[in-house]
Scaffold this motif. Structure first.
Motif, PDB file in Angstrom:
ATOM      1  N   LEU A 130      13.332  38.013  22.256  1.00 18.27           N
ATOM      2  CA  LEU A 130      12.906  37.833  21.151  1.00 18.27           C
ATOM      3  C   LEU A 130      14.600  39.226  20.370  1.00 18.27           C
ATOM      4  CD1 LEU A 130       9.529  38.311  20.460  1.00 18.27           C
ATOM      5  CD2 LEU A 130      10.591  35.818  19.939  1.00 18.27           C
ATOM      6  N   PRO A 131      14.434  38.809  19.436  1.00 13.87           N
ATOM      7  CA  PRO A 131      16.112  40.141  19.158  1.00 13.87           C
ATOM      8  C   PRO A 131      15.363  41.699  18.638  1.00 13.87           C
ATOM      9  CG  PRO A 131      15.729  38.002  17.385  1.00 13.87           C
ATOM     10  CD  PRO A 131      14.739  37.964  18.756  1.00 13.87           C
ATOM     11  N   ALA A 132      15.925  42.195  19.332  1.00 10.69           N
ATOM     12  CA  ALA A 132      15.553  43.944  19.101  1.00 10.69           C
ATOM     13  C   ALA A 132      16.741  43.941  18.168  1.00 10.69           C
ATOM     14  CB  ALA A 132      14.833  44.428  19.983  1.00 10.69           C
ATOM     15  N   TRP A 133      16.898  43.541  16.425  1.00  6.06           N
ATOM     16  CA  TRP A 133      17.981  43.967  15.910  1.00  6.06           C
ATOM     17  C   TRP A 133      18.183  45.821  15.859  1.00  6.06           C
ATOM     18  CZ3 TRP A 133      21.035  39.822  15.481  1.00  6.06           C
ATOM     19  CH2 TRP A 133      20.246  38.631  15.372  1.00  6.06           C
ATOM     20  N   ALA A 134      19.684  46.279  16.295  1.00  3.45           N
ATOM     21  CA  ALA A 134      19.628  47.548  16.220  1.00  3.45           C
ATOM     22  C   ALA A 134      19.065  48.608  14.742  1.00  3.45           C
ATOM     23  CB  ALA A 134      21.340  47.907  16.351  1.00  3.45           C
ATOM     24  N   SER A 135      20.000  47.490  13.419  1.00  2.00           N
ATOM     25  CA  SER A 135      19.834  47.601  12.173  1.00  2.00           C
ATOM     26  C   SER A 135      17.919  47.495  11.907  1.00  2.00           C
ATOM     27  CB  SER A 135      19.913  47.031  11.669  1.00  2.00           C
ATOM     28  OG  SER A 135      19.742  45.827  11.479  1.00  2.00           O
ATOM     29  N   GLY A 136      17.653  46.855  12.560  1.00  2.00           N
ATOM     30  CA  GLY A 136      15.726  46.836  12.584  1.00  2.00           C
ATOM     31  C   GLY A 136      15.498  45.715  11.448  1.00  2.00           C
ATOM     32  N   ARG A 137      16.310  44.541  11.232  1.00  2.00           N
ATOM     33  CA  ARG A 137      16.644  43.670  11.227  1.00  2.00           C
ATOM     34  C   ARG A 137      17.090  42.298  11.075  1.00  2.00           C
ATOM     35  NH1 ARG A 137      16.718  44.044   4.382  1.00  2.00           N
ATOM     36  NH2 ARG A 137      18.767  44.866   4.683  1.00  2.00           N
ATOM     37  N   ARG A 138      16.144  41.739  11.517  1.00  2.00           N
ATOM     38  CA  ARG A 138      17.850  40.474  10.699  1.00  2.00           C
ATOM     39  C   ARG A 138      19.039  41.197   9.675  1.00  2.00           C
ATOM     40  NH1 ARG A 138      19.041  35.129  13.574  1.00  2.00           N
ATOM     41  NH2 ARG A 138      15.906  35.543  14.524  1.00  2.00           N
ATOM     42  N   PRO A 139      19.693  40.917  10.468  1.00  2.00           N
ATOM     43  CA  PRO A 139      20.869  40.093   9.190  1.00  2.00           C
ATOM     44  C   PRO A 139      21.239  38.747   8.415  1.00  2.00           C
ATOM     45  CG  PRO A 139      22.012  40.850  11.585  1.00  2.00           C
ATOM     46  CD  PRO A 139      20.928  40.512  11.354  1.00  2.00           C
ATOM     47  N   VAL A 140      21.085  39.014   7.356  1.00  2.00           N
ATOM     48  CA  VAL A 140      20.413  38.205   6.315  1.00  2.00           C
ATOM     49  C   VAL A 140      21.405  36.712   6.779  1.00  2.00           C
ATOM     50  CG1 VAL A 140      19.734  39.585   4.479  1.00  2.00           C
ATOM     51  CG2 VAL A 140      22.071  38.825   4.282  1.00  2.00           C
ATOM     52  N   TRP A 141      22.658  36.954   7.037  1.00  2.00           N
ATOM     53  CA  TRP A 141      23.591  35.841   7.034  1.00  2.00           C
ATOM     54  C   TRP A 141      23.648  34.543   8.668  1.00  2.00           C
ATOM     55  CZ3 TRP A 141      26.458  35.698  11.143  1.00  2.00           C
ATOM     56  CH2 TRP A 141      27.192  37.158  12.113  1.00  2.00           C
ATOM     57  N   PHE A 142      22.498  36.039   8.870  1.00  2.00           N
ATOM     58  CA  PHE A 142      22.365  34.973  10.600  1.00  2.00           C
ATOM     59  C   PHE A 142      21.439  34.204  11.040  1.00  2.00           C
ATOM     60  CE2 PHE A 142      24.178  36.668  14.731  1.00  2.00           C
ATOM     61  CZ  PHE A 142      23.568  35.866  15.795  1.00  2.00           C
ATOM     62  N   PRO A 143      21.870  33.038  11.503  1.00  2.00           N
ATOM     63  CA  PRO A 143      20.866  31.341  11.751  1.00  2.00           C
ATOM     64  C   PRO A 143      19.664  31.763  12.660  1.00  2.00           C
ATOM     65  CG  PRO A 143      23.692  31.484  12.093  1.00  2.00           C
ATOM     66  CD  PRO A 143      22.900  32.480  11.469  1.00  2.00           C
ATOM     67  N   GLU A 144      19.020  31.751  12.367  1.00  2.00           N
ATOM     68  CA  GLU A 144      17.481  31.813  13.531  1.00  2.00           C
ATOM     69  C   GLU A 144      18.379  30.476  15.235  1.00  2.00           C
ATOM     70  OE1 GLU A 144      13.843  31.312  13.018  1.00  2.00           O
ATOM     71  OE2 GLU A 144      14.335  32.552  11.585  1.00  2.00           O
ATOM     72  N   GLU A 145      19.359  29.222  14.019  1.00  2.00           N
ATOM     73  CA  GLU A 145      19.990  28.573  15.336  1.00  2.00           C
ATOM     74  C   GLU A 145      20.671  28.857  16.036  1.00  2.00           C
ATOM     75  OE1 GLU A 145      18.130  26.659  11.519  1.00  2.00           O
ATOM     76  OE2 GLU A 145      19.640  28.293  11.895  1.00  2.00           O
ATOM     77  N   PHE A 146      21.423  29.721  16.085  1.00  2.00           N
ATOM     78  CA  PHE A 146      22.810  30.895  16.572  1.00  2.00           C
ATOM     79  C   PHE A 146      21.899  31.894  17.178  1.00  2.00           C
ATOM     80  CE2 PHE A 146      24.855  27.844  14.621  1.00  2.00           C
ATOM     81  CZ  PHE A 146      25.886  27.486  15.564  1.00  2.00           C
ATOM     82  N   ASP A 147      20.765  32.571  17.689  1.00  2.00           N
ATOM     83  CA  ASP A 147      20.665  33.499  18.265  1.00  2.00           C
ATOM     84  C   ASP A 147      20.647  33.631  19.595  1.00  2.00           C
ATOM     85  OD1 ASP A 147      19.234  34.823  15.793  1.00  2.00           O
ATOM     86  OD2 ASP A 147      17.264  34.188  16.652  1.00  2.00           O
ATOM     87  N   TRP A 148      21.111  32.358  20.147  1.00  2.00           N
ATOM     88  CA  TRP A 148      21.498  32.353  21.751  1.00  2.00           C
ATOM     89  C   TRP A 148      22.872  33.222  21.934  1.00  2.00           C
ATOM     90  CZ3 TRP A 148      26.249  30.684  21.939  1.00  2.00           C
ATOM     91  CH2 TRP A 148      27.176  29.501  20.836  1.00  2.00           C
ATOM     92  N   VAL A 149      23.464  33.319  20.498  1.00  2.00           N
ATOM     93  CA  VAL A 149      24.767  33.808  20.883  1.00  2.00           C
ATOM     94  C   VAL A 149      24.516  35.556  21.289  1.00  2.00           C
ATOM     95  CG1 VAL A 149      26.445  35.928  18.884  1.00  2.00           C
ATOM     96  CG2 VAL A 149      26.014  32.953  18.614  1.00  2.00           C
ATOM     97  N   VAL A 150      23.181  36.392  20.531  1.00  2.00           N
ATOM     98  CA  VAL A 150      22.787  37.501  21.155  1.00  2.00           C
ATOM     99  C   VAL A 150      22.063  37.478  22.204  1.00  2.00           C
ATOM    100  CG1 VAL A 150      23.564  38.435  19.354  1.00  2.00           C
ATOM    101  CG2 VAL A 150      20.967  37.362  19.272  1.00  2.00           C
ATOM    102  N   GLY A 151      22.094  36.295  23.312  1.00  2.00           N
ATOM    103  CA  GLY A 151      20.959  36.068  24.541  1.00  2.00           C
ATOM    104  C   GLY A 151      19.625  36.008  23.813  1.00  2.00           C
ATOM    105  N   CYS A 152      19.649  35.243  23.204  1.00  2.00           N
ATOM    106  CA  CYS A 152      17.760  35.216  22.635  1.00  2.00           C
ATOM    107  C   CYS A 152      17.375  33.852  22.652  1.00  2.00           C
ATOM    108  CB  CYS A 152      17.153  35.990  21.271  1.00  2.00           C
ATOM    109  SG  CYS A 152      17.446  37.683  21.464  1.00  2.00           S
ATOM    110  N   THR A 153      16.360  32.938  22.294  1.00  2.00           N
ATOM    111  CA  THR A 153      15.332  32.421  21.942  1.00  2.00           C
ATOM    112  C   THR A 153      15.922  31.577  20.674  1.00  2.00           C
ATOM    113  OG1 THR A 153      13.889  32.400  23.573  1.00  2.00           O
ATOM    114  CG2 THR A 153      13.230  30.402  22.320  1.00  2.00           C
ATOM    115  N   TYR A 154      16.463  30.206  20.344  1.00  2.00           N
ATOM    116  CA  TYR A 154      17.168  30.049  19.354  1.00  2.00           C
ATOM    117  C   TYR A 154      15.878  29.411  18.249  1.00  2.00           C
ATOM    118  CZ  TYR A 154      19.043  26.423  22.125  1.00  2.00           C
ATOM    119  OH  TYR A 154      19.301  25.406  22.782  1.00  2.00           O
ATOM    120  N   ARG A 155      16.512  28.936  17.525  1.00  2.00           N
ATOM    121  CA  ARG A 155      15.304  27.492  16.745  1.00  2.00           C
ATOM    122  C   ARG A 155      16.183  26.516  16.884  1.00  2.00           C
ATOM    123  NH1 ARG A 155      12.943  27.165  11.018  1.00  2.00           N
ATOM    124  NH2 ARG A 155      13.414  29.312  10.422  1.00  2.00           N
TER     125      ARG A 155
END
Length: 350
Positions: A130-155
């Motif tokens: 699971l991602p722990a975003w530095a800003s405290g929340r997912r950027p609104v533009w960032f799709p869950e389908e691409f969470d592998w970009v930040v090394g996390c489990t993706y949709r």
């Protein structure tokens, strides 16, 4: 008398390379030491950084004497793959688990890994990141389908405990015997510090492992959870673009090693089903006036285009003999895989 196998003994490998993550490293080790069941040992493998090696050796002096935490220098070339191979070579456990140096595992992480190995056919078990975003929340533009970009489990990954082609390297475990059968992680593919974020070394290894061990089963159990830090720089679209392009280059290397059929098997479903559905959701949200919908749809389309461009360039380089040399081989006592000028294909699909 019970026929149930004894629970596996875990060696947990954490590869580290920079003092800038000092606090993260300590938190990662602490999360492993609090596991239930406790691991046999935690191996900290330092990637060619003498100052960090000395500092960690001093930090864990008492734990080293007890064998609970061992601090090692990467015995191979610079990079994540050789660091992991060093840890594998030194591991004394039946199962070798890997945790990123900027992640923390929930207390039952190893418990859920262990449950998967009650089946002797299982050679690898991964978990949910699971991602722990530095800003405290997912950027609104960032799709869950691409969470592998930040090394996390993706949709798009199936839920529960399911059979998969490959596990994700920052939250994974393998039987020690798997490396005897298939060799170690390929050097020349994985990350090297903060350089261009090439990856897919775990994908290449898992495909090679499945080819080397008939009937091998690889699982993901989404109850084995870790929380992975996402620094502010990786929340930016510039990093997103760089990472997805690099993924295309990496996939071309994987296809070169194990063949495009196996190397792109999961990606075909992902690009033909998961991503179009993500675009439609983004467009729908945009039409409903929900924030980020258009951005997510645009990011998915951009990501597909850049990954395809990277793959095309990587394939062209391979055909011209200009792709990076990478190799894999048996794990030696020194933790260094056999090096050659081109990828080996022992046990790989044609």
């Amino acid at each position: 008398m019970s026929d149930r196998p004894a629970p596996p003994r875990f060696s947990v490998v954490i590869c580290v390379y920079t003092e800038e993550r000092w606090g993260d490293i300590l938190a990662a080790v602490d999360s492993v030491r609090k596991q239930s069941p406790a691991p046999l040992e935690t191996l900290l493998v330092v990637d060619h950084n003498e100052r960090l090696l000395d500092r960690l050796t001093e930090e864990y002096a008492d734990a080293r004497r007890d064998g609970e935490v061992r601090v090692l220098a990467n015995a191979g070339p610079r990079g994540l793959s050789a660091g992991r191979n060093t840890g594998i070579a030194a591991a004394r456990g039946d199962v070798v688990a890997f945790l990123d140096d900027d992640a923390v595992a929930e207390h039952d992480w190893l418990h859920h890994f262990a449950a998967g190995y009650t089946d002797p056919a299982v050679v690898a078990v991964g978990g949910r990141t699971l991602p722990a975003w530095a800003s405290g929340r997912r950027p609104v533009w960032f799709p869950e389908e691409f969470d592998w970009v930040v090394g996390c489990t993706y949709r798009g990954l199936p839920p529960g405990r399911v059979r998969v082609r490959n596990v994700l390297g920052g939250n994974a475990s393998f039987r020690r015997s798997a490396f005897d059968a298939a060799g170690g992680f390929a050097t020349g593919i994985g990350r090297d510090g903060d350089r261009r974020p090439l990856g897919c070394e775990e994908t290449e290894l898992c495909i090679r492992l499945a080819n080397a061990v008939p009937g091998a089963v690889l699982l993901i159990d989404d109850r084995a959870v870790i929380h992975h830090k996402v620094p502010a720089v990786r929340e930016r679209f510039a990093y997103f673009r760089t990472r997805v392009y690099a993924e295309g280059l990496s996939k071309a290397l994987v296809a070169q090693s194990v063949g495009a059929g196996k190397g792109l098997e999961s990606e075909r479903r992902y690009t033909s089903r998961v991503l179009p559905a993500g675009v439609l959701r983004g467009v729908r949200d945009a039409l409903l006036g929900r924030p980020g919908g258009a951005g997510r749809a645009g990011a998915i389309v951009t990501g597909v285009a850049l990954a395809a461009a990277g793959y095309a360039l990587g394939t062209l380089r391979a055909r011209r003999g200009r792709s990076p040399a990478f190799s894999w081989g048996p794990i030696t006592p020194e933790g260094v895989p056999r090096e050659t000028g081109a990828p080996e294909k022992k046990g790989a699909a044609a």
